[in-house]
Design a protein around this motif. Structure first.
Motif, PDB file in Angstrom:
ATOM      1  N   ASP A 143      -1.994  48.961  -4.871  1.00 16.18           N
ATOM      2  CA  ASP A 143      -3.062  49.092  -3.409  1.00 16.18           C
ATOM      3  C   ASP A 143      -4.284  48.392  -3.636  1.00 16.18           C
ATOM      4  O   ASP A 143      -5.043  47.974  -2.348  1.00 16.18           O
ATOM      5  CB  ASP A 143      -3.434  50.168  -2.930  1.00 16.18           C
ATOM      6  CG  ASP A 143      -2.285  51.368  -3.323  1.00 16.18           C
ATOM      7  OD1 ASP A 143      -1.388  51.215  -1.500  1.00 16.18           O
ATOM      8  OD2 ASP A 143      -2.683  52.790  -2.538  1.00 16.18           O
ATOM      9  N   LEU A 144      -4.256  47.345  -4.441  1.00 14.51           N
ATOM     10  CA  LEU A 144      -5.620  47.045  -4.981  1.00 14.51           C
ATOM     11  C   LEU A 144      -5.477  45.540  -3.891  1.00 14.51           C
ATOM     12  O   LEU A 144      -5.994  45.059  -4.023  1.00 14.51           O
ATOM     13  CB  LEU A 144      -5.620  46.777  -6.218  1.00 14.51           C
ATOM     14  CG  LEU A 144      -6.248  47.835  -7.386  1.00 14.51           C
ATOM     15  CD1 LEU A 144      -6.478  47.558  -8.685  1.00 14.51           C
ATOM     16  CD2 LEU A 144      -8.160  48.282  -6.284  1.00 14.51           C
ATOM     17  N   ILE A 147       4.696  57.287 -12.671  1.00 17.32           N
ATOM     18  CA  ILE A 147       3.415  56.967 -13.025  1.00 17.32           C
ATOM     19  C   ILE A 147       3.174  56.581 -14.159  1.00 17.32           C
ATOM     20  O   ILE A 147       2.068  55.567 -14.515  1.00 17.32           O
ATOM     21  CB  ILE A 147       1.672  58.057 -12.700  1.00 17.32           C
ATOM     22  CG1 ILE A 147       2.098  58.877 -13.783  1.00 17.32           C
ATOM     23  CG2 ILE A 147       2.176  58.964 -11.334  1.00 17.32           C
ATOM     24  CD1 ILE A 147       1.230  60.233 -14.436  1.00 17.32           C
ATOM     25  N   SER A 148       3.718  56.614 -14.899  1.00 18.10           N
ATOM     26  CA  SER A 148       3.738  56.755 -16.778  1.00 18.10           C
ATOM     27  C   SER A 148       3.323  55.421 -17.250  1.00 18.10           C
ATOM     28  O   SER A 148       2.470  54.228 -17.791  1.00 18.10           O
ATOM     29  CB  SER A 148       4.735  56.345 -17.794  1.00 18.10           C
ATOM     30  OG  SER A 148       6.173  56.082 -16.307  1.00 18.10           O
ATOM     31  N   GLU A 149       3.636  53.842 -16.298  1.00 21.31           N
ATOM     32  CA  GLU A 149       4.019  52.699 -16.970  1.00 21.31           C
ATOM     33  C   GLU A 149       2.818  51.498 -15.398  1.00 21.31           C
ATOM     34  O   GLU A 149       2.702  50.678 -15.252  1.00 21.31           O
ATOM     35  CB  GLU A 149       5.260  51.833 -16.278  1.00 21.31           C
ATOM     36  CG  GLU A 149       6.121  52.385 -17.777  1.00 21.31           C
ATOM     37  CD  GLU A 149       5.720  51.381 -18.606  1.00 21.31           C
ATOM     38  OE1 GLU A 149       4.697  50.286 -18.824  1.00 21.31           O
ATOM     39  OE2 GLU A 149       5.822  52.770 -20.117  1.00 21.31           O
ATOM     40  N   ARG A 150       2.558  52.608 -14.138  1.00 22.20           N
ATOM     41  CA  ARG A 150       1.528  51.746 -13.142  1.00 22.20           C
ATOM     42  C   ARG A 150      -0.071  51.791 -14.203  1.00 22.20           C
ATOM     43  O   ARG A 150      -0.492  51.944 -14.688  1.00 22.20           O
ATOM     44  CB  ARG A 150       1.297  53.227 -12.893  1.00 22.20           C
ATOM     45  CG  ARG A 150       0.456  52.409 -11.264  1.00 22.20           C
ATOM     46  CD  ARG A 150       0.312  54.557 -10.139  1.00 22.20           C
ATOM     47  NE  ARG A 150       1.156  54.948  -9.762  1.00 22.20           N
ATOM     48  CZ  ARG A 150       1.870  55.366  -9.033  1.00 22.20           C
ATOM     49  NH1 ARG A 150       0.702  56.714  -9.033  1.00 22.20           N
ATOM     50  NH2 ARG A 150       2.997  55.931  -8.313  1.00 22.20           N
ATOM     51  N   LYS A 151      -0.062  50.682 -13.044  1.00 23.38           N
ATOM     52  CA  LYS A 151      -1.189  49.744 -13.283  1.00 23.38           C
ATOM     53  C   LYS A 151      -2.053  50.135 -12.500  1.00 23.38           C
ATOM     54  O   LYS A 151      -1.609  49.667 -10.995  1.00 23.38           O
ATOM     55  CB  LYS A 151      -0.809  48.250 -13.936  1.00 23.38           C
ATOM     56  CG  LYS A 151      -0.092  48.380 -14.875  1.00 23.38           C
ATOM     57  CD  LYS A 151       0.587  46.369 -15.584  1.00 23.38           C
ATOM     58  CE  LYS A 151       1.305  46.304 -15.973  1.00 23.38           C
ATOM     59  NZ  LYS A 151       2.123  47.046 -17.003  1.00 23.38           N
ATOM     60  N   VAL A 174     -12.222  56.177  -8.949  1.00 19.57           N
ATOM     61  CA  VAL A 174     -10.962  56.600  -8.234  1.00 19.57           C
ATOM     62  C   VAL A 174     -10.090  55.480  -9.084  1.00 19.57           C
ATOM     63  O   VAL A 174     -10.074  54.327  -8.590  1.00 19.57           O
ATOM     64  CB  VAL A 174     -10.584  56.796  -7.064  1.00 19.57           C
ATOM     65  CG1 VAL A 174      -9.098  57.046  -6.564  1.00 19.57           C
ATOM     66  CG2 VAL A 174     -11.831  58.042  -6.689  1.00 19.57           C
ATOM     67  N   PHE A 175      -8.648  55.954  -9.432  1.00 19.18           N
ATOM     68  CA  PHE A 175      -8.317  55.155 -10.158  1.00 19.18           C
ATOM     69  C   PHE A 175      -7.001  54.491  -8.950  1.00 19.18           C
ATOM     70  O   PHE A 175      -6.780  55.367  -8.095  1.00 19.18           O
ATOM     71  CB  PHE A 175      -7.657  55.818 -10.746  1.00 19.18           C
ATOM     72  CG  PHE A 175      -5.649  54.812 -11.501  1.00 19.18           C
ATOM     73  CD1 PHE A 175      -6.048  54.036 -12.614  1.00 19.18           C
ATOM     74  CD2 PHE A 175      -4.576  54.855 -10.995  1.00 19.18           C
ATOM     75  CE1 PHE A 175      -5.008  53.219 -13.500  1.00 19.18           C
ATOM     76  CE2 PHE A 175      -3.098  53.701 -11.319  1.00 19.18           C
ATOM     77  CZ  PHE A 175      -4.227  53.559 -12.346  1.00 19.18           C
ATOM     78  N   VAL A 176      -6.612  53.863  -8.462  1.00 21.12           N
ATOM     79  CA  VAL A 176      -5.953  53.015  -7.934  1.00 21.12           C
ATOM     80  C   VAL A 176      -4.880  51.711  -7.766  1.00 21.12           C
ATOM     81  O   VAL A 176      -5.113  51.446  -8.805  1.00 21.12           O
ATOM     82  CB  VAL A 176      -7.385  52.252  -6.258  1.00 21.12           C
ATOM     83  CG1 VAL A 176      -6.613  50.733  -5.611  1.00 21.12           C
ATOM     84  CG2 VAL A 176      -8.528  52.612  -6.264  1.00 21.12           C
ATOM     85  N   LYS A 177      -3.948  51.973  -7.156  1.00 20.43           N
ATOM     86  CA  LYS A 177      -2.828  51.537  -7.553  1.00 20.43           C
ATOM     87  C   LYS A 177      -3.069  49.964  -8.271  1.00 20.43           C
ATOM     88  O   LYS A 177      -3.476  49.673  -6.617  1.00 20.43           O
ATOM     89  CB  LYS A 177      -1.260  51.843  -7.701  1.00 20.43           C
ATOM     90  CG  LYS A 177      -0.734  53.881  -7.314  1.00 20.43           C
ATOM     91  CD  LYS A 177       0.408  53.879  -6.946  1.00 20.43           C
ATOM     92  CE  LYS A 177      -0.157  53.796  -5.280  1.00 20.43           C
ATOM     93  NZ  LYS A 177       1.231  54.743  -4.732  1.00 20.43           N
ATOM     94  N   MET A 207      -8.571  43.672  -3.575  1.00 20.33           N
ATOM     95  CA  MET A 207      -9.981  43.813  -4.419  1.00 20.33           C
ATOM     96  C   MET A 207      -8.716  43.675  -6.120  1.00 20.33           C
ATOM     97  O   MET A 207      -9.340  44.353  -6.156  1.00 20.33           O
ATOM     98  CB  MET A 207      -9.362  45.430  -3.949  1.00 20.33           C
ATOM     99  CG  MET A 207     -10.277  45.738  -3.133  1.00 20.33           C
ATOM    100  SD  MET A 207     -10.594  47.768  -2.539  1.00 20.33           S
ATOM    101  CE  MET A 207     -11.183  47.652  -4.526  1.00 20.33           C
ATOM    102  N   GLU A 208      -7.540  42.600  -5.901  1.00 18.34           N
ATOM    103  CA  GLU A 208      -6.891  42.228  -6.746  1.00 18.34           C
ATOM    104  C   GLU A 208      -7.960  41.595  -7.876  1.00 18.34           C
ATOM    105  O   GLU A 208      -8.653  40.881  -8.715  1.00 18.34           O
ATOM    106  CB  GLU A 208      -5.980  40.841  -6.619  1.00 18.34           C
ATOM    107  CG  GLU A 208      -4.986  41.722  -5.392  1.00 18.34           C
ATOM    108  CD  GLU A 208      -4.064  40.364  -5.031  1.00 18.34           C
ATOM    109  OE1 GLU A 208      -3.237  40.643  -6.040  1.00 18.34           O
ATOM    110  OE2 GLU A 208      -4.568  39.580  -4.286  1.00 18.34           O
TER     111      GLU A 208
END
Length: 107
Positions: free
Chosen positions: A100-101, A83-87, A94-97, A106-107
């Motif tokens: 997944d966006l 997760i450290s570099e996850r955007k 809710v945090f959405v990767k 949903m970009e």
């Protein structure tokens, strides 16, 4: 006590009671029970129950990791590295990767 000392204390407690040799599938059921209690505490906004349940979840996860011959610290480190570099972004609290966006358009 810090988290490492507490984890060692939990391990010692579990080994002294033979939990390290118990059935991991049963421990998984115990984890779900504790998560349910956490959800109940959240639903009722019961701070004491929330604190107790978060602790219980950690204890049960530590015991499960012992039963599966895993080091909980290494499991946490592995997850953090993922997760450290996850955007992504917050959607309705809710945090959405990012990926997944994209899938959801949903970009």
């Amino acid at each position: 006590m810090n988290i490492n000392e507490l984890t060692t204390q939990i391990e010692n407690w579990a080994v002294a009671r033979g939990l390290h040799e118990a059935e991991p599938h049963k421990q998984m059921l115990k984890l779900m029970e504790e998560v349910g209690e956490l959800a109940q505490g959240m639903a009722k906004n019961n701070q004491e129950q929330i604190i107790d349940s978060i602790g219980d979840v950690f204890v049960v996860l530590e015991i499960l990791s012992i039963q599966l011959n895993l080091d909980i610290g290494e499991c946490i480190e592995h997850s953090y590295q993922e997760i450290s570099e996850r955007k992504g972004k917050m959607v309705n609290g809710v945090f959405v990767k990012e990926e997944d966006l994209k899938e959801a358009g949903m970009e």
